[in-house]
Design an enzyme around this catalytic site. Structure first.
Site, PDB file in Angstrom:
ATOM      1  N   GLN A 148       0.756  -0.856   0.240  1.00  0.00           N
ATOM      2  CA  GLN A 148      -0.296  -0.057  -0.124  1.00  0.00           C
ATOM      3  C   GLN A 148       1.297   1.244   0.104  1.00  0.00           C
ATOM      4  O   GLN A 148       1.912   1.478   0.390  1.00  0.00           O
ATOM      5  CB  GLN A 148      -0.972  -0.043   1.474  1.00  0.00           C
ATOM      6  CG  GLN A 148      -1.760   1.127   1.421  1.00  0.00           C
ATOM      7  CD  GLN A 148      -2.463   0.844   2.825  1.00  0.00           C
ATOM      8  OE1 GLN A 148      -3.327  -0.110   2.767  1.00  0.00           O
ATOM      9  NE2 GLN A 148      -2.542   2.058   3.104  1.00  0.00           N
ATOM     10  N   SER A 151       0.550   6.637   2.808  1.00  0.00           N
ATOM     11  CA  SER A 151       1.567   7.916   4.043  1.00  0.00           C
ATOM     12  C   SER A 151       2.480   8.184   3.271  1.00  0.00           C
ATOM     13  O   SER A 151       3.426   7.831   1.799  1.00  0.00           O
ATOM     14  CB  SER A 151       2.378   7.171   5.048  1.00  0.00           C
ATOM     15  OG  SER A 151       0.280   6.903   5.763  1.00  0.00           O
ATOM     16  N   SER A 183       4.991  -1.530   4.499  1.00  0.00           N
ATOM     17  CA  SER A 183       5.325  -2.181   4.749  1.00  0.00           C
ATOM     18  C   SER A 183       5.100  -3.555   3.594  1.00  0.00           C
ATOM     19  O   SER A 183       4.423  -3.594   2.584  1.00  0.00           O
ATOM     20  CB  SER A 183       4.014  -3.162   5.342  1.00  0.00           C
ATOM     21  OG  SER A 183       4.099  -2.169   6.505  1.00  0.00           O
ATOM     22  N   GLU A 266      -8.582  -2.242   5.144  1.00  0.00           N
ATOM     23  CA  GLU A 266      -7.327  -1.784   5.850  1.00  0.00           C
ATOM     24  C   GLU A 266      -7.489  -2.568   8.068  1.00  0.00           C
ATOM     25  O   GLU A 266      -7.024  -3.455   8.173  1.00  0.00           O
ATOM     26  CB  GLU A 266      -6.122  -0.824   6.030  1.00  0.00           C
ATOM     27  CG  GLU A 266      -5.287  -1.089   7.303  1.00  0.00           C
ATOM     28  CD  GLU A 266      -4.349   0.104   6.630  1.00  0.00           C
ATOM     29  OE1 GLU A 266      -2.959   0.060   6.772  1.00  0.00           O
ATOM     30  OE2 GLU A 266      -5.449   1.673   6.256  1.00  0.00           O
ATOM     31  N   GLU A 392      -5.238   7.570  17.157  1.00  0.00           N
ATOM     32  CA  GLU A 392      -5.858   9.130  17.426  1.00  0.00           C
ATOM     33  C   GLU A 392      -6.819   9.128  15.979  1.00  0.00           C
ATOM     34  O   GLU A 392      -7.659   9.751  16.543  1.00  0.00           O
ATOM     35  CB  GLU A 392      -4.540  10.021  17.656  1.00  0.00           C
ATOM     36  CG  GLU A 392      -3.961  10.542  18.348  1.00  0.00           C
ATOM     37  CD  GLU A 392      -2.821   9.564  18.847  1.00  0.00           C
ATOM     38  OE1 GLU A 392      -2.744   8.693  17.836  1.00  0.00           O
ATOM     39  OE2 GLU A 392      -1.807   9.930  19.774  1.00  0.00           O
TER      40      GLU A 392
END
Length: 407
Positions: A148, A151, A183, A266, A392
């Protein structure tokens, strides 16, 4: 390639009988890699293990051998459409098979978690027929690994602010940018990539998703060394990378829909194990460990163990509710965020329990079985509070969508 042997009209009990026959015969030949896991004190306990290149290659070889044999026997993708390599059965057959398979020792499949838990469902939902035919069967058969690419250094949880840019050039897209914390990218043949394609100020309406061949010219994967010693995560640099428009996922500038669908998949994949029952989160295994070191008579230790057991039971109930929702045809909702938070909290509880029970044995490799092996888990566990969407962000989702609090 496909040698599916399951008749699509077969009844569930017949299907499970065939599955059990297959597992009874095939699983023992794939259990050697997990032989230590049969004991209550495995040699290694880690979320992001520090593997040498040779160890990683062997893990991939063993995982791929199992997936290929399972797929060729007709159990690799029971609920998948037949035109893309699946068996064309309902999702209930797939859940029943996976539940049955958990009773057998097989090679670890963690290398495929992202590709099958996140990338493949998104590709099935948003990909062109060309992309589906090119990649889906290879993913489910284990021929390839997928990662993926979301980010970025300046946009972690806030994916609407990503800077990686894709510019249309005829039937291709020219991509430049950088992704991070990817990852398994160093093992992957396919990446699920999200880029900015529209007005930077048009948040949530300026993204487009692609299926990126990781061997494309201009793709540079660089491992990130973690404090566990391992390199499960990577930086991925994209320099004038060309992607065919046939590999676009969804509509141009509508990539936010792809992002949301992927993130829900996910969180379902990451949070699914939160209820425990096996592996790291097996309370039976932990109790055996505590008993071995004479700590079960300690009131504080017993209290921690029962708190963990209770939390795992609650997580199981939440997972069952989520599965019932999926069976009814509804999309995953905020309960996926609950599952992800539950997993990180339960693993933190395991780390705390083991730390209390083992004390200095945890960090001093004295050669005593069942002690130092937990150190990689303790070091790697905090990282899961970031992976799969930060804690968060999950709390914000629950505050807004469940409790109705203002943004």
């Amino acid at each position: 390639m496909t040698t599916t042997s399951i008749d699509n009209s077969v009844a569930l009990d017949e299907f499970l009988h065939s599955a059990k026959t297959f597992l009874d015969e095939a699983a023992p030949r794939h259990a050697a890699v997990n032989a230590a896991g049969r004991d209550t004190t495995p040699e290694r306990v880690a979320l992001f293990p520090d593997l040498s290149p040779a160890e990683e290659a062997e893990e991939l070889r063993a995982a791929r051998a199992w997936r290929q044999e399972r797929f060729d026997a007709g159990f690799g993708w029971p609920a998948g459409p037949t035109e893309f390599g699946g068996a064309g059965l309902s999702s209930g057959y797939e859940r029943a098979y996976l539940k049955l398979e958990r009773n057998y020792q097989i090679a670890s499949q963690r290398i495929y978690d992202i590709g099958l838990g996140m990338v493949a469902p998104t590709l099935l939902a948003f990909g062109t027929d060309i992309a589906k035919k090119r990649y889906l069967e290879s993913l489910y058969r284990g021929n390839i690994v997928a990662c993926q690419l979301f980010s970025e250094p300046g946009a972690g949880s806030d994916l609407s602010s990503i800077a990686t840019r894709a510019v249309r050039d005829g039937d291709e897209w020219l991509v430049n940018g950088q992704k991070i914390w990817s990852s398994g990218a160093h093992l992957s043949s396919l990446g699920l990539l999200v880029c900015r394609t529209g007005d930077p100020n048009a948040r949530h309406h300026n993204l487009t998703a692609f299926a990126l061949p990781m061997d494309a010219e201009g793709v540079d994967v660089r491992p990130i060394r973690q404090m566990t010693g391992g390199s499960s995560f990577n930086e991925v640099f994209l320099n004038d990378v060309r992607i065919s428009d046939e590999l676009r996922l969804g509509e141009v500038d509508k990539g936010w829909d792809v992002v949301i669908a992927t993130l829900m998949n996910e969180r379902a994949a990451v949070g699914g194990p939160a209820a425990g029952g096996s592996g790291i989160l097996s309370t039976e295994r932990l109790a055996a460990l505590l008993n071995r070191f004479g700590r079960l008579d300690d009131d504080a230790i017993r209290d921690e163990l029962m708190r963990l057991h209770t939390s795992l039971a609650v997580s199981k109930m939440t997972r069952l509710r989520s599965e019932a929702k999926l069976r009814s045809g509804q999309r995953p909702g905020p309960e996926m965020s609950i599952g992800k938070l539950a997993l990180t909290n339960n693993l933190a509880a395991v780390s705390r329990l083991v730390s209390l029970a083992l004390g200095p044995r945890l960090i001093a490799d004295s050669g005593e079985a069942g002690t130092y092996m937990w150190s990689e888990l303790i070091l790697g566990q905090p990282g899961l509070r970031i992976g799969g969407g930060t804690d968060e962000v999950q709390r914000n989702i629950l505050a807004e969508r469940v409790l109705g609090l203002p943004r």
